[in-house]
Motif scaffolding. Structure first.
Motif, PDB file in Angstrom:
ATOM      1  N   GLU A  28     -71.708 -10.159  10.379  1.00 59.72           N
ATOM      2  CA  GLU A  28     -70.420 -10.843  10.465  1.00 59.72           C
ATOM      3  C   GLU A  28     -69.891 -11.208   9.077  1.00 59.72           C
ATOM      4  N   GLU A  29     -70.788 -11.655   8.191  1.00 54.82           N
ATOM      5  CA  GLU A  29     -70.379 -11.978   6.820  1.00 54.82           C
ATOM      6  C   GLU A  29     -69.880 -10.735   6.095  1.00 54.82           C
ATOM      7  N   LYS A  30     -70.602  -9.633   6.293  1.00 54.48           N
ATOM      8  CA  LYS A  30     -70.186  -8.376   5.658  1.00 54.48           C
ATOM      9  C   LYS A  30     -68.856  -7.887   6.227  1.00 54.48           C
ATOM     10  N   ALA A  31     -68.648  -8.043   7.516  1.00 60.31           N
ATOM     11  CA  ALA A  31     -67.388  -7.630   8.133  1.00 60.31           C
ATOM     12  C   ALA A  31     -66.238  -8.491   7.587  1.00 60.31           C
ATOM     13  N   GLY A  32     -66.481  -9.808   7.440  1.00 59.96           N
ATOM     14  CA  GLY A  32     -65.461 -10.697   6.877  1.00 59.96           C
ATOM     15  C   GLY A  32     -65.149 -10.330   5.434  1.00 59.96           C
ATOM     16  N   ALA A  33     -66.183 -10.037   4.653  1.00 57.81           N
ATOM     17  CA  ALA A  33     -65.979  -9.644   3.253  1.00 57.81           C
ATOM     18  C   ALA A  33     -65.223  -8.327   3.176  1.00 57.81           C
ATOM     19  N   LYS A  34     -65.550  -7.402   4.099  1.00 58.16           N
ATOM     20  CA  LYS A  34     -64.858  -6.109   4.109  1.00 58.16           C
ATOM     21  C   LYS A  34     -63.383  -6.302   4.464  1.00 58.16           C
ATOM     22  N   ALA A  35     -63.092  -7.156   5.446  1.00 52.27           N
ATOM     23  CA  ALA A  35     -61.698  -7.408   5.826  1.00 52.27           C
ATOM     24  C   ALA A  35     -60.944  -8.047   4.662  1.00 52.27           C
ATOM     25  N   LYS A  36     -61.592  -8.997   3.992  1.00 56.44           N
ATOM     26  CA  LYS A  36     -60.967  -9.645   2.838  1.00 56.44           C
ATOM     27  C   LYS A  36     -60.705  -8.626   1.729  1.00 56.44           C
ATOM     28  N   HIS A  37     -61.661  -7.737   1.508  1.00 57.55           N
ATOM     29  CA  HIS A  37     -61.518  -6.699   0.486  1.00 57.55           C
ATOM     30  C   HIS A  37     -60.374  -5.740   0.837  1.00 57.55           C
ATOM     31  N   LEU A  38     -60.279  -5.353   2.118  1.00 59.57           N
ATOM     32  CA  LEU A  38     -59.199  -4.459   2.552  1.00 59.57           C
ATOM     33  C   LEU A  38     -57.837  -5.141   2.412  1.00 59.57           C
ATOM     34  N   GLN A  39     -57.762  -6.441   2.712  1.00 56.55           N
ATOM     35  CA  GLN A  39     -56.505  -7.176   2.545  1.00 56.55           C
ATOM     36  C   GLN A  39     -56.118  -7.236   1.067  1.00 56.55           C
TER      37      GLN A  39
END
Length: 173
Positions: A28-39
């Motif tokens: 979940e942390e990695k998914a959140g970081a990935k979403a933040k990175h994509l944004q």
């Protein structure tokens, strides 16, 4: 022995459950970081496209401004050249007119154009009298024409002219 094996099994289940929970949390942390990175990437790409369009507009403005300046500089140079040629032509004309070969010929060939007095040569001569005297003469003329033609408009105009509409302005000066 059975207790030990049950205890070992519970320990194994507890350890595996903890590992699953930790793996889920990491995912979940990695998914959140990935979403933040994509944004952040999308924002950066938007900024890049805005910057590129602004840069293109600025480059077009610069090229237009440079062309305008070059045209104005060219026009200025041509006008300067023309002025220099005009001054040269005027200098030559002055030399020719003031030469001894031409002096005195104007009185001989053009007697009607010679000036009798310097004051009479001005095109903007004032007629005799002051401005008030001229204004009074014009008002009298308008009044006589008004009575002759029976015109109330000319009579009113003569009356307004006699009132001197610029009296206030003259006082202020």
């Amino acid at each position: 022995e059975e207790m030990n094996s049950k205890h070992a099994h519970e320990m194994l289940v507890q350890d595996l459950t903890a590992q699953i929970e930790q793996a889920t949390q990491d995912r979940e942390e990695k998914a959140g970081a990935k979403a933040k990175h994509l944004q952040g990437k999308a924002d950066a790409e938007g900024d890049l496209s805005d910057t590129m369009s602004t840069k293109e507009a600025d480059e077009k403005y610069l090229s237009d401004l440079t062309a305008t300046c070059e045209q104005k500089a060219s026009d200025f140079e041509s006008r300067q050249q023309l002025r220099a040629e005009e001054l040269e032509a005027i200098t030559k004309a002055i030399e020719i007119i003031s030469s001894s070969a031409v002096k005195g010929n104007a009185e001989k060939h053009l007697p009607s154009l010679s000036q009798e007095s310097p004051a009479a040569s001005l095109a903007q001569l004032r007629s005799g009298g002051t401005a008030q005297a001229r204004q009074a003469r014009v008002a009298a003329f308008l009044r006589s024409q008004a009575t002759r033609q029976g015109s109330r408009v000319l009579s009113a105009l003569a009356e307004r002219l006699e009132d001197d509409p610029f009296a206030k302005v003259k006082k202020m000066i």
